[in-house]
Design a protein around this motif. Structure first.
Motif, mmCIF file in Angstrom:
data_model
loop_
_atom_site.group_PDB
_atom_site.id
_atom_site.type_symbol
_atom_site.label_atom_id
_atom_site.label_comp_id
_atom_site.label_asym_id
_atom_site.label_seq_id
_atom_site.Cartn_x
_atom_site.Cartn_y
_atom_site.Cartn_z
ATOM 1 N N GLY A 1 0.546 -1.081 0.069
ATOM 2 C CA GLY A 1 -0.487 -0.159 0.414
ATOM 3 C C GLY A 1 1.064 0.987 -0.267
ATOM 4 O O GLY A 1 0.255 2.405 0.150
ATOM 5 N N ARG A 2 2.278 1.358 -0.391
ATOM 6 C CA ARG A 2 2.553 2.214 0.009
ATOM 7 C C ARG A 2 2.490 3.329 -1.091
ATOM 8 O O ARG A 2 2.713 2.756 -2.618
ATOM 9 N N THR A 3 2.461 4.457 -1.085
ATOM 10 C CA THR A 3 2.483 5.363 -2.525
ATOM 11 C C THR A 3 3.590 6.399 -3.118
ATOM 12 O O THR A 3 3.276 5.930 -4.182
ATOM 13 N N SER A 4 4.592 5.428 -2.253
ATOM 14 C CA SER A 4 5.840 6.199 -3.469
ATOM 15 C C SER A 4 6.968 4.989 -2.025
ATOM 16 O O SER A 4 7.340 5.181 -1.272
ATOM 17 N N PHE A 5 8.282 5.433 -3.297
ATOM 18 C CA PHE A 5 9.609 4.390 -2.951
ATOM 19 C C PHE A 5 11.081 4.690 -3.183
ATOM 20 O O PHE A 5 10.421 4.851 -4.233
ATOM 21 N N LEU A 6 11.763 4.448 -2.962
ATOM 22 C CA LEU A 6 13.401 4.933 -3.364
ATOM 23 C C LEU A 6 13.501 3.449 -4.976
ATOM 24 O O LEU A 6 13.003 2.494 -4.539
ATOM 25 N N ARG B 1 10.483 0.142 -17.060
ATOM 26 C CA ARG B 1 10.375 -0.050 -17.175
ATOM 27 C C ARG B 1 9.476 -1.326 -16.602
ATOM 28 O O ARG B 1 8.160 -0.720 -16.346
ATOM 29 N N LEU B 2 9.742 -1.924 -15.826
ATOM 30 C CA LEU B 2 9.200 -2.405 -14.315
ATOM 31 C C LEU B 2 8.464 -1.815 -13.316
ATOM 32 O O LEU B 2 7.545 -2.406 -13.625
ATOM 33 N N TYR B 3 8.451 -1.045 -12.852
ATOM 34 C CA TYR B 3 7.769 -0.018 -12.208
ATOM 35 C C TYR B 3 6.577 0.749 -12.736
ATOM 36 O O TYR B 3 5.768 1.138 -12.258
ATOM 37 N N GLU B 4 7.225 0.781 -14.434
ATOM 38 C CA GLU B 4 5.514 1.453 -14.921
ATOM 39 C C GLU B 4 4.094 0.878 -14.675
ATOM 40 O O GLU B 4 3.966 0.992 -15.141
ATOM 41 N N ILE B 5 5.271 -0.535 -15.735
ATOM 42 C CA ILE B 5 4.462 -1.680 -15.890
ATOM 43 C C ILE B 5 3.358 -1.741 -14.688
ATOM 44 O O ILE B 5 2.124 -2.285 -14.379
ATOM 45 N N PHE C 1 3.589 1.887 -11.205
ATOM 46 C CA PHE C 1 4.278 3.715 -10.865
ATOM 47 C C PHE C 1 5.288 4.242 -11.498
ATOM 48 O O PHE C 1 5.352 4.014 -13.241
ATOM 49 N N LYS C 2 5.128 5.888 -11.206
ATOM 50 C CA LYS C 2 5.721 6.230 -12.553
ATOM 51 C C LYS C 2 7.500 6.895 -11.554
ATOM 52 O O LYS C 2 6.937 7.124 -10.657
ATOM 53 N N VAL D 1 6.943 6.812 -7.975
ATOM 54 C CA VAL D 1 5.385 7.307 -7.253
ATOM 55 C C VAL D 1 3.955 6.325 -8.120
ATOM 56 O O VAL D 1 4.143 6.878 -9.119
ATOM 57 N N ARG D 2 2.654 6.560 -7.414
ATOM 58 C CA ARG D 2 2.238 5.107 -8.142
ATOM 59 C C ARG D 2 0.997 6.497 -8.638
ATOM 60 O O ARG D 2 1.097 7.965 -8.232
#
Length: 1000
Positions: free
Chosen positions: A714-719, A727-731, A734-735, A742-743
């Motif tokens: 449930g974290r909205t952002s992380f390092l 690209r994995l974060y985007e998929i 998260f941006k 960030v979600r």
């Protein structure tokens, strides 16, 4: 025992496996009384047990150096050759392994028994055929009976230790070699029993039992097995052909090799022998000798005078050194007991040996065996103490022997430690079994025997732990005996045989618990297949009819059924149709394999279609055409998430009706992304991540298994992790913004908070402006924003910067200081500061010059109404402090002002700052030559400190500004007492301010 006529003496001679010992036992039991002398305590124990079975325990006595079992009226005596009671008269006497008479240490005792041990009616001398000629010379009237071998012995050549056939004995001649070979066999073949002369009889018996009952198929031994041990050996392999005989290392004689090799083959079953472990192959002549048992005859026996003179120590020594009259006999080298006698004769114990009985007792003490193999001096000290106690006190000191026994009473330690303790306790067991040496001999016999048994059991356990794999031994017996119970599978998938773990069955794959050797692995799998193969077929049948709820796709791309791993996903022809690789053994084949494949494929298609249902609907939506249909298809290709920048032109051309249709399909138009909100849930994102990874680097790359756990948290952002593909974060939804991911739905909420703030003009806003509103279409960061993203400070700033926002940082105005706190020297200090105003006006490096805020102007001149100055407060005022800044953020590329929201250009804004870049601070880089010459001042700052000057929140136009050359410097620079807090602590002005405070 008597000296009967030579006609009653029979020499039963022949190779091994001729039944000589069995014949002697039968002949002895045919007489009312009898005695048999054997070369080993272990063999004496074995024969004692056989005779007890025949005539009962009360009729048989056992006498060895360390053990004495004598019932009230025994009829038969079983003893080691050294311990044979020569003063007992019996009808039949037998002496086994008489070829030992050639041994340097014990040979003279066997020779003495050959010459003197006789029964009233019959005497049997048992040994090798090589003794025939010497018996004829020493006992010309003795009857020589040669017995043939029951089976044949054949040479099998050379083989590696790991390739030796089952039921083999591998022979070496040192403990180091024995242990190394046993360790190798444990790893390669499951385990081996160990038999050495240094082991106690109890330990050797336990090790022999391991081999005899089939727990292990290999025996590693010294030449101790050549002395009458009846073992089920099929093959004997020599790992060495050199032996240390106590004095030197020498090659084995052919007769000695024949004695050892002859242990292969029992009764009517043939045996083989060979070499291993790097030993050179036997030459043809030696092979013929071993196969035909044709060896050089023994010509000389070891002899020592047994008629001793005990009148004095010197005469005893002389009688021991007497030479034999017969050339067939040779005087034995100095033995251990003679070395002890020499030692005692030179110390104080020699003075106690006066008279026949004392010298005889001294000789009895000297015959205490050196089981420990210590130095003659150390052994002599033990013998000296025993003799001294016997002469002076009548018995060995109980406290001293208790201390020696207590030292041995410890069953902890490794193999070498326990072996050493057993050797030590054997010395005290020997002492306890001597007549009249101890005050309480029965107690010490039981005590030493109990300790030796406990140490022997512990040694057997250590040997078994080190050299025997129990699981493999049980497996070997199972493979031989099909009547044994079959392996079983428990609820955890463990395959066990008689409690021993063979392996684990997970899904359709069987994994061995351990594979130490080739045969071990093959045997284990062969035994396990009895239950594994049918179970795999049953599992395939159950999986083919299993409901969807029993299947789970893990984050690592592996498919599990009821918790068991059964398959994994691999790259397929299309993004949404990966292939399934079944993880199974060879037991799953044919129709069963096809049914499993079809069922898992059907489940996977259902799982993708339902989990990504809204995304799958965008592949070819019927209600959309043109650019809208293209945008929907791109969302389908990008798994429901598309950066808005990629389709910004197409989105601009969409009318409201088309957008409404797209919204009905679940599409949302955000500030940064176009996405399907329902696909942002953890389950769709996890599946999307797996499908994307299969096409782009595989599921084993960093981040594929870790990111879904972050989504679930449930974290909205992380390092972000630099090793993870962005690209994995985007998929995953998260941006990557700055240093953090960030979600995307949180980014949209942040945009919703910022959007109304930058549209507000606080100067015209009716009522209280909302939190975060700032002049010039800017905004300040609020707690609501940082709480939403779960970060603040530099992390939050990096996110805003990556989104295109730019910051203006201006020092906050300090609170006006009370006039009374200004010192008398303040005007002079202000004059110095005014003269160096250029050094004070330089803004911070990260703040553009155009964005430095106006600062309030204070009149530094004290009025007449001011009271007395407080020196302490003045000192505090002079202390420098870190300045505080007001940060206002503006959309990137948008112009802003500080005044009345009329769109007027800031007079001192740098071009690069206007374009969204960072302006350079004053004093760095090239100066702006387009501006008029003159002193720089922050934007919004008044030109002078006159009372009638402009308000602090206004500034003159460029054409209204006074020319620099016409403005006097003192009037141009404002009085800025509060700027003292911005001094560099290392500057001379800070030092001057501190000096001022001290002077006050």
């Amino acid at each position: 025992m008597t000296f009967a006529s030579s006609q009653s003496v029979k020499a039963i001679l022949g190779p091994t496996n001729t039944g000589k010992t069995h014949f002697a036992i039968e002949r002895m039991l045919a007489h009312p009384t009898g005695m048999i002398g054997l070369p080993l305590r272990l063999l004496a124990r074995e024969v004692y047990a056989r005779v007890v079975e025949r005539v009962g325990e009360q009729a048989v006595a056992l006498v060895t150096g360390e053990e004495r079992i004598v019932p009230p009226k025994p009829r038969y005596w079983v003893a080691t050759v050294e311990a044979m009671p020569m003063d007992i008269h019996v009808d039949c006497v037998a002496v086994d392994e008489i070829q030992t008479a050639t041994d340097f240490d014990r040979g003279h005792i066997f020779t003495d028994r050959i010459l003197k041990a006789r029964g009233f009616h019959e005497t049997l001398l048992l040994g090798s055929g090589t003794m025939a000629s010497v018996i004829r010379k020493l006992l010309p009237h003795a009857e020589i009976i040669e017995r043939p071998r029951f089976s044949q012995l054949m040479y099998a050549g050379s083989k590696k230790i790991s390739r030796q056939p089952s039921r083999s004995a591998i022979v070496a001649f040192s403990a180091r070699q024995v242990y190394a070979i046993a360790e190798l066999i444990r790893r390669e073949r499951g385990g081996a029993a160990v038999v050495m002369g240094a082991l106690s009889p109890r330990t050797r018996n336990a090790q022999v039992e391991l081999y005899q009952n089939g727990d292990v198929d290999f025996l590693v031994a010294t030449d101790a097995i050549g002395m009458g041990l009846n073992l089920d050996i099929h093959h004997v392999a020599f790992a060495d052909d050199m032996k240390f005989d106590g004095r030197q290392s020498r090659p084995l004689t052919p007769a000695e090799m024949g004695q050892i090799a002859g242990r292969a083959g029992r009764h009517k079953r043939n045996g083989t022998f060979g070499v291993t472990g790097g030993t050179d192959a036997f030459d043809e002549e030696l092979v013929v000798q071993l196969e035909t048992h044709d060896f050089e005859p023994i010509k000389v026996l070891q002899w020592r005078n047994s008629v001793l003179d005990f009148s004095s120590i010197d005469r005893l020594r002389s009688s021991l050194e007497r030479t034999p009259d017969d050339k067939t006999l040779t005087r034995v080298p100095i033995a251990t007991d003679q070395l002890a006698l020499e030692f005692l004769s030179r110390n104080e114990a020699g003075g106690l040996a006066r008279g026949h009985e004392a010298v005889k007792l001294l000789w009895e003490c000297c015959q205490t065996p050196d089981y420990q193999g210590i130095s003659p001096a150390a052994h002599g000290e033990i013998v000296t103490r025993i003799f001294s106690d016997l002469r002076q006190n009548g018995s060995v000191n109980a406290d001293w022997i208790a201390e020696q026994v207590r030292f041995c009473d410890n069953a902890e330690g490794d193999i070498e430690t326990l072996s050493h303790r057993i050797k030590q306790i054997r010395t005290w067991t020997f002492v306890a079994n001597r007549k009249n040496w101890l005050a309480d001999p029965s107690h010490w016999r039981e005590k030493t025997r109990e300790i030796e048994d406990r140490l022997s059991d512990a040694l057997h356990e250590r040997l078994t732990q080190r050299f025997v794999d129990r699981r493999t031994s049980v497996l070997l017996r199972h493979l031989k005996d099909k009547r044994m119970v079959s392996p079983e599978i428990n609820e955890r998938g463990e395959v066990r045989l008689e409690g021993h773990l063979l392996g684990t069955l997970e899904g359709f794959r069987f994994t061995l618990a351990r594979m130490d050797g080739e045969l071990d692995a093959k045997g284990t799998r062969s035994a396990a297949d009895q239950v594994v193969a049918p179970e795999i077929r049953n599992r395939a049948d159950r999986l083919a009819g299993a409901p969807n709820e029993e299947f789970v796709l893990a984050t690592d791309g592996r498919l599990r059924w009821r918790g068991d791993l059964v398959a994994e996903l691999v790259e397929g022809d299309s993004l949404y149709r990966p292939r399934i690789l079944i993880l199974a053994d060879e037991s799953l084949t044919g129709t069963d394999l096809e049914r499993v494949q079809d069922r898992l494929g059907l489940w996977l298609r259902h799982h993708v279609n339902t989990t990504l249902e809204q995304v799958m609907a965008l592949e070819a939506p019927a209600d959309l055409e043109g650019p809208a249909r293209g945008i929907a298809f791109q969302l389908f290709e990008h798994l429901g998430l598309l950066p808005r920048g990629q389709v910004s032109d197409d989105v601009k051309n969409l009318d409201q009706d088309v957008r409404g249709k797209m919204r009905k399909l679940g599409i949302k138009f955000g500030a940064y992304h176009i996405y399907v909100p329902l696909s942002l849930k953890p389950a769709p994102r996890e599946l999307a991540l797996i499908l994307f990874a299969l096409k782009n680097g595989g599921v084993r790359q960093p981040g594929v298994t870790d990111i879904p756990h972050i989504v679930l948290s449930g974290r909205t952002s992380f390092l972000v992790d630099p090793e993870v593909d962005p690209r994995l974060y985007e998929i995953a939804g998260f941006k990557v913004a700055g240093k953090r991911a960030v979600r995307i739905d949180i980014l949209e909420r942040l945009a919703d908070i910022i959007r109304p703030l930058i549209a507000i003009d606080p100067t015209r806003f009716q009522g209280e402006p909302p939190a975060g509103a700032a002049e010039g279409n800017g905004f300040r960061v609020t707690v609501e924003m940082t709480s939403l993203l779960g970060c603040s400070g530099e992390d939050f700033a990096s996110i805003l910067t990556s989104l295109g926002y730019r910051v203006r940082r201006t020092p906050k105005a300090a609170a006006p200081a009370p006039v009374a706190e200004i010192g008398a020297e303040a005007p002079a200090l202000e004059a110095v500061l005014d003269d160096n105003a250029a050094a004070l006006d330089a803004p911070a490096e990260d703040v553009p010059v155009a964005e430095v805020a106006a600062e309030p102007v204070l009149d530094a001149t004290p009025t007449a109404e001011e009271g007395v100055i407080d020196e302490a407060k003045a000192s505090e005022t002079a202390a420098p402090a870190e300045p505080e800044f007001d940060e206002i953020w503006f959309p990137g590329g948008r112009r802003h002002n500080d005044n009345n929201h009329n769109g007027r250009k800031p007079g001192n804004r740098r071009p690069e700052a206007a374009e969204g870049g960072e302006a350079k601070p004053e004093g760095r880089g090239r100066p702006d030559r387009s501006r008029p010459k003159g002193p720089r001042r922050p934007e919004g700052e008044v030109a002078n400190a006159r009372p009638q000057g402009r308000p602090a929140n206004t500034r003159p136009r460029n054409d209204e500004r006074p020319r620099p050359e016409k403005v006097e410097r003192p009037e141009r620079r404002p009085q800025r007492e509060e700027r003292k807090v911005a001094f560099d602590p290392d500057s001379p002005f800070a030092a001057l301010a501190a000096l001022r405070g001290k002077s006050e």
